[in-house]
Scaffold this motif. Sequence first.
Motif, PDB file in Angstrom:
ATOM      1  N   PHE A   1      18.174  -9.144  21.470  1.00 18.00           N
ATOM      2  CA  PHE A   1      19.227  -9.681  22.330  1.00 18.00           C
ATOM      3  C   PHE A   1      19.961 -10.823  21.628  1.00 18.00           C
ATOM      4  O   PHE A   1      19.322 -11.706  21.053  1.00 18.00           O
ATOM      5  CB  PHE A   1      18.627 -10.209  23.635  1.00 18.00           C
ATOM      6  CG  PHE A   1      18.310  -9.109  24.611  1.00 18.00           C
ATOM      7  CD1 PHE A   1      19.313  -8.585  25.413  1.00 18.00           C
ATOM      8  CD2 PHE A   1      17.024  -8.592  24.705  1.00 18.00           C
ATOM      9  CE1 PHE A   1      19.035  -7.566  26.308  1.00 18.00           C
ATOM     10  CE2 PHE A   1      16.741  -7.573  25.607  1.00 18.00           C
ATOM     11  CZ  PHE A   1      17.747  -7.057  26.403  1.00 18.00           C
ATOM     12  N   ALA A   2      21.296 -10.793  21.677  1.00 19.52           N
ATOM     13  CA  ALA A   2      22.075 -11.899  21.109  1.00 19.52           C
ATOM     14  C   ALA A   2      22.117 -13.050  22.118  1.00 19.52           C
ATOM     15  O   ALA A   2      22.237 -14.214  21.743  1.00 19.52           O
ATOM     16  CB  ALA A   2      23.481 -11.443  20.760  1.00 19.52           C
ATOM     17  N   LEU A   3      22.024 -12.709  23.409  1.00 16.42           N
ATOM     18  CA  LEU A   3      21.935 -13.713  24.471  1.00 16.42           C
ATOM     19  C   LEU A   3      20.894 -13.249  25.463  1.00 16.42           C
ATOM     20  O   LEU A   3      20.737 -12.056  25.711  1.00 16.42           O
ATOM     21  CB  LEU A   3      23.280 -13.856  25.198  1.00 16.42           C
ATOM     22  CG  LEU A   3      24.418 -14.571  24.484  1.00 16.42           C
ATOM     23  CD1 LEU A   3      25.667 -14.497  25.319  1.00 16.42           C
ATOM     24  CD2 LEU A   3      24.044 -16.021  24.189  1.00 16.42           C
TER      25      LEU A   3
ATOM     26  N   ASN B   1      24.865 -21.745  13.600  1.00 16.24           N
ATOM     27  CA  ASN B   1      25.512 -20.462  13.330  1.00 16.24           C
ATOM     28  C   ASN B   1      24.633 -19.321  13.817  1.00 16.24           C
ATOM     29  O   ASN B   1      23.428 -19.337  13.602  1.00 16.24           O
ATOM     30  CB  ASN B   1      25.701 -20.253  11.819  1.00 16.24           C
ATOM     31  CG  ASN B   1      26.832 -21.097  11.286  1.00 16.24           C
ATOM     32  OD1 ASN B   1      27.743 -21.457  12.025  1.00 16.24           O
ATOM     33  ND2 ASN B   1      26.760 -21.426  10.021  1.00 16.24           N
ATOM     34  N   GLY B   2      25.226 -18.358  14.485  1.00 14.78           N
ATOM     35  CA  GLY B   2      24.470 -17.195  14.921  1.00 14.78           C
ATOM     36  C   GLY B   2      23.664 -17.440  16.181  1.00 14.78           C
ATOM     37  O   GLY B   2      22.862 -16.604  16.582  1.00 14.78           O
ATOM     38  N   SER B   3      23.860 -18.595  16.849  1.00 18.70           N
ATOM     39  CA  SER B   3      23.070 -18.854  18.055  1.00 18.70           C
ATOM     40  C   SER B   3      23.645 -18.129  19.271  1.00 18.70           C
ATOM     41  O   SER B   3      23.025 -18.119  20.333  1.00 18.70           O
ATOM     42  CB  SER B   3      22.984 -20.360  18.310  1.00 18.70           C
ATOM     43  OG  SER B   3      24.282 -20.910  18.399  1.00 18.70           O
TER      44      SER B   3
ATOM     45  N   LYS C   1      27.199 -18.351  20.324  1.00 24.74           N
ATOM     46  CA  LYS C   1      28.321 -19.034  20.983  1.00 24.74           C
ATOM     47  C   LYS C   1      29.524 -18.101  21.161  1.00 24.74           C
ATOM     48  O   LYS C   1      30.077 -17.989  22.261  1.00 24.74           O
ATOM     49  CB  LYS C   1      28.735 -20.276  20.171  1.00 24.74           C
ATOM     50  CG  LYS C   1      27.596 -21.248  19.914  1.00 24.74           C
ATOM     51  CD  LYS C   1      28.036 -22.440  19.097  1.00 24.74           C
ATOM     52  CE  LYS C   1      28.588 -22.089  17.724  1.00 24.74           C
ATOM     53  NZ  LYS C   1      27.615 -21.563  16.764  1.00 24.74           N
ATOM     54  N   THR C   2      29.912 -17.432  20.069  1.00 26.01           N
ATOM     55  CA  THR C   2      31.058 -16.525  20.162  1.00 26.01           C
ATOM     56  C   THR C   2      30.774 -15.393  21.144  1.00 26.01           C
ATOM     57  O   THR C   2      31.627 -15.013  21.952  1.00 26.01           O
ATOM     58  CB  THR C   2      31.398 -15.967  18.761  1.00 26.01           C
ATOM     59  OG1 THR C   2      31.773 -17.049  17.923  1.00 26.01           O
ATOM     60  CG2 THR C   2      32.528 -14.971  18.832  1.00 26.01           C
ATOM     61  N   THR C   3      29.553 -14.888  21.090  1.00 27.42           N
ATOM     62  CA  THR C   3      29.176 -13.812  22.005  1.00 27.42           C
ATOM     63  C   THR C   3      29.319 -14.271  23.458  1.00 27.42           C
ATOM     64  O   THR C   3      29.849 -13.550  24.301  1.00 27.42           O
ATOM     65  CB  THR C   3      27.719 -13.378  21.726  1.00 27.42           C
ATOM     66  OG1 THR C   3      27.588 -13.107  20.317  1.00 27.42           O
ATOM     67  CG2 THR C   3      27.353 -12.153  22.520  1.00 27.42           C
TER      68      THR C   3
ATOM     69  N   PHE D   1      40.778 -17.023  19.644  1.00 31.15           N
ATOM     70  CA  PHE D   1      39.734 -16.415  18.824  1.00 31.15           C
ATOM     71  C   PHE D   1      39.268 -17.343  17.711  1.00 31.15           C
ATOM     72  O   PHE D   1      40.023 -18.184  17.237  1.00 31.15           O
ATOM     73  CB  PHE D   1      40.260 -15.133  18.162  1.00 31.15           C
ATOM     74  CG  PHE D   1      40.385 -13.953  19.080  1.00 31.15           C
ATOM     75  CD1 PHE D   1      41.371 -13.919  20.046  1.00 31.15           C
ATOM     76  CD2 PHE D   1      39.527 -12.869  18.959  1.00 31.15           C
ATOM     77  CE1 PHE D   1      41.505 -12.829  20.889  1.00 31.15           C
ATOM     78  CE2 PHE D   1      39.649 -11.772  19.800  1.00 31.15           C
ATOM     79  CZ  PHE D   1      40.634 -11.750  20.766  1.00 31.15           C
ATOM     80  N   GLN D   2      38.017 -17.141  17.295  1.00 35.09           N
ATOM     81  CA  GLN D   2      37.485 -17.903  16.172  1.00 35.09           C
ATOM     82  C   GLN D   2      38.307 -17.614  14.911  1.00 35.09           C
ATOM     83  O   GLN D   2      38.579 -18.494  14.119  1.00 35.09           O
ATOM     84  CB  GLN D   2      36.012 -17.520  15.951  1.00 35.09           C
ATOM     85  CG  GLN D   2      35.363 -18.272  14.818  1.00 35.09           C
ATOM     86  CD  GLN D   2      33.858 -18.130  14.817  1.00 35.09           C
ATOM     87  OE1 GLN D   2      33.270 -17.401  15.619  1.00 35.09           O
ATOM     88  NE2 GLN D   2      33.217 -18.825  13.906  1.00 35.09           N
ATOM     89  N   ASN D   3      38.696 -16.345  14.740  1.00 36.98           N
ATOM     90  CA  ASN D   3      39.515 -15.964  13.599  1.00 36.98           C
ATOM     91  C   ASN D   3      40.934 -15.659  14.078  1.00 36.98           C
ATOM     92  O   ASN D   3      41.170 -14.625  14.674  1.00 36.98           O
ATOM     93  CB  ASN D   3      38.897 -14.723  12.943  1.00 36.98           C
ATOM     94  CG  ASN D   3      39.756 -14.190  11.826  1.00 36.98           C
ATOM     95  OD1 ASN D   3      40.774 -14.776  11.486  1.00 36.98           O
ATOM     96  ND2 ASN D   3      39.340 -13.073  11.265  1.00 36.98           N
TER      97      ASN D   3
HETATM   98  N1  LIG Z   1      29.670  -7.205  16.234  1.00 36.91           N
HETATM   99  C1  LIG Z   1      28.374  -7.514  16.110  1.00 36.91           C
HETATM  100  N2  LIG Z   1      27.441  -6.541  15.951  1.00 36.91           N
HETATM  101  C2  LIG Z   1      26.142  -6.848  15.834  1.00 36.91           C
HETATM  102  N3  LIG Z   1      25.648  -8.087  15.861  1.00 36.91           N
HETATM  103  C3  LIG Z   1      26.515  -9.105  16.003  1.00 36.91           C
HETATM  104  C4  LIG Z   1      27.914  -8.882  16.135  1.00 36.91           C
HETATM  105  N4  LIG Z   1      28.525 -10.086  16.286  1.00 36.91           N
HETATM  106  C5  LIG Z   1      27.540 -11.015  16.235  1.00 36.91           C
HETATM  107  N5  LIG Z   1      26.329 -10.438  16.078  1.00 36.91           N
HETATM  108  C6  LIG Z   1      25.027 -11.151  16.016  1.00 36.91           C
HETATM  109  O1  LIG Z   1      24.818 -11.842  17.227  1.00 36.91           O
HETATM  110  C7  LIG Z   1      24.284 -13.137  16.997  1.00 36.91           C
HETATM  111  C8  LIG Z   1      25.175 -14.200  17.605  1.00 36.91           C
HETATM  112  O2  LIG Z   1      26.432 -14.209  16.943  1.00 36.91           O
HETATM  113  P1  LIG Z   1      27.648 -15.141  17.354  1.00 36.91           P
HETATM  114  O3  LIG Z   1      27.784 -15.111  18.827  1.00 36.91           O
HETATM  115  O4  LIG Z   1      28.817 -14.749  16.536  1.00 36.91           O
HETATM  116  O5  LIG Z   1      27.121 -16.570  16.883  1.00 36.91           O
HETATM  117  P2  LIG Z   1      27.896 -17.946  16.718  1.00 36.91           P
HETATM  118  O6  LIG Z   1      29.295 -17.789  17.226  1.00 36.91           O
HETATM  119  O7  LIG Z   1      27.073 -18.920  17.520  1.00 36.91           O
HETATM  120  O8  LIG Z   1      27.862 -18.281  15.257  1.00 36.91           O
HETATM  121  C9  LIG Z   1      24.154 -13.273  15.478  1.00 36.91           C
HETATM  122  O9  LIG Z   1      22.800 -13.039  15.141  1.00 36.91           O
HETATM  123  C10 LIG Z   1      25.050 -12.199  14.921  1.00 36.91           C
HETATM  124  O10 LIG Z   1      24.526 -11.709  13.726  1.00 36.91           O
END
Ligand SMILES: Nc1ncnc2c1ncn2[C@@H]1O[C@H](COP(=O)(O)OP(=O)(O)O)[C@@H](O)[C@H]1O
Lengths: 227, 241
Positions: free
Chosen positions: A19-21, A40-42, A44-46, A85-87
Motif C-alpha cells: 500500500f502506498a497509503l 521522499n516516497g512517503s 504525499k503526491t499520492t 502538479f509536482q511536475n
Molecule cells: N505510478 C506509480 N506506480 C507505482 N508506484 C508508484 C507510482 N507513483 C508512486 N509510486 C510509489 O508510491 C509511493 C509514494 O509515492 P509518492 O506519493 O509519489 O511520494 P512522495 O510524493 O511523498 O515523494 C512510493 O513508494 C512510490 O514509489
Amino acid sequence: MAFLEFNQVSFSYPQEGRFALRDIQLGFSRDGITAITGANGSGKTTLTKLMIGVLRSTRGTVCLEGRSLEEYSLGEIGRRIGYVFQNPDLQFFCSTVAEEISFGFVNQGCRPETVEEKIQYYLDYFELGNYRHVFPLHLSHGEKRRLAIASVLATEPSFLILDEPTTGLDAYRKRLLADLLIKIAGAGTGISLVSHDQAFVNRLAERVITLEKGRVVWDSGEGRKHG
Amino acid sequence: MANLDPRTKMIMVVCLSILALLYNTPAQLFLLFVFTLMLLLFFNFRLNVIGVYLKPFLALMLFLFVVQCVFSPSGLSILSVGQVSLVTSGGLLLGSSMVLRIIVVTAAAMLFTTFSPRDFILGLVQWKVPYELAFMVFIALRFLPVFRDELVNVITAVQLRGVDLKKVPWKQKLDLYRRLFFPVVYGVMLKAQHLAVSMESRGFRAYPTRTYLRRLNLYYADYIVMVTFLAATITLIVMGP
Ligand SMILES: Nc1ncnc2c1ncn2[C@@H]1O[C@H](COP(=O)(O)OP(=O)(O)O)[C@@H](O)[C@H]1O
Ligand SMILES: [Mg+2]
C-alpha cells in the motif's frame, strides 16, 4: 463536516503489492493553510492525487462536500479544487502562456470584456509579461512553476492544492508566492501544500501533517494563524 | 519455450500485423485476434493490460467505425433516413473490420513488452542492422506509450481546469481537440529531443565501435517457430481470402 474528508482510505498502485497509503483518516476544511510533509516516497503526491480524484481509493472513501468523490466528474472537481502538479510539464496543453492562463476562466464562461484584464493581472503578478506569446514548455523551470500556479489560480477555485510549489523558485519568488497564498487563504480559500521547505512551511502553515511510509504519523490539528 | 529470442517474437508480430492488414472480413480478423490472445497467454501476458492500452483510443476507433459505416455503403440497407441509407451491411462489415484490425495489431504489438528493449536492440544488431537504426526502432516502440501517457495527462489536465469533456457539445469538443493537437504533439517532440540530447551527452554514437556485454543465441525452438510462422503466413497469403 469538513470540505474534503478521508474515511479510512488505503491505496495501492495497480500491480503493486504494498500500500502506498494506509488507513488515512483526515479532514480538510475550507479555511487555513495545511502543509503536508514527509520523506521522499512517503505518499504525499499520492495523497493529493486522491484528493482530486485522479486516483481512486482502493479501500475507504474520499468525500467532497459530503458526497463521495466517485459521484463527481473530473470537471466538477476541477471547478472546486485547483491542483498544481509536482511536475508542471504535465499540466500545460496550450500554445501560449496567455492562453494557458485564460483557459480555465474562458471555458467557465467569464465575461469577454474582463478576459484581457484578468490575463494581464496574472501576467503581472507572476512576472510573466515578457513571455505572453511563448510556448509554455519553452520556459525555464522557475517560469514554468509560476505559470502552473498562475493558470490554476486564474480559475479561482474554492480549495487549492499545490504539490511542492517552491522547487525551482528563488528566495524572492518564494516570498512572493507565500504572500499570495496568505492573501488567498485570507479571502476564504482553503489551501493544502506539499513541501520540504521548512522555512516556507513554518511561515505559512497553521496545520502540519506528516506522512511516513504511507501513514499519518503527526497531525498538529486544525487551528488558525492568519486571522 | 516462453523465453524465445526477441527476434523470434518480432517475426511473430510482423506476421500477425501483415495478416491483419491483408484480411478484411470480421470473421478472419476475429480468428486472428483469438490466436493472438492465445499467444499472449502463452507468454504469460496479462490480457487486461491490452484494455488499458486501447482505452485512450476508444473514441478514435468509434469515430473510424462510424466513418467506415456511413461513407462506404454497399450491400443491404439496414438503417435509412428517407431515400438515403445511412448504415448498410457492407459498411457495417468494413467498420467492424477496421476496428478489429486496430485491436489485433495492438494486441500483437504487446508481444514486444514480453522482453526487454535492450535485448531487442541486441538482437537486431547481431543481425547486422546498424545500431542507430535498431535504436530508432526501439525509440519508436518506446514512444508509443509516452504518446499515450501524454494523451491521458492532457485529458486529465484539461478536465481539472473545470471542463466536463463528456458534456461539451460536439462542435466545441472538436474545436478544443483541434486547438490542443499542436501543443501536445510538439510537447512529445520536445521530450524526444531531450532524450536525444541526454543520450548524445553520454557518448551515444561518439565512438565507431560499441561494446556489448551479452550475446543472444538463437536456439532450435527459435528457428522452428520462425520458419513455422513465416511459412504459415505465406501460405495464408497465397491461398487468398
Ligand atoms: N505510478 C506509480 N506506480 C507505482 N508506484 C508508484 C507510482 N507513483 C508512486 N509510486 C510509489 O508510491 C509511493 C509514494 O509515492 P509518492 O506519493 O509519489 O511520494 P512522495 O510524493 O511523498 O515523494 C512510493 O513508494 C512510490 O514509489
Ligand atoms: Mg511527490
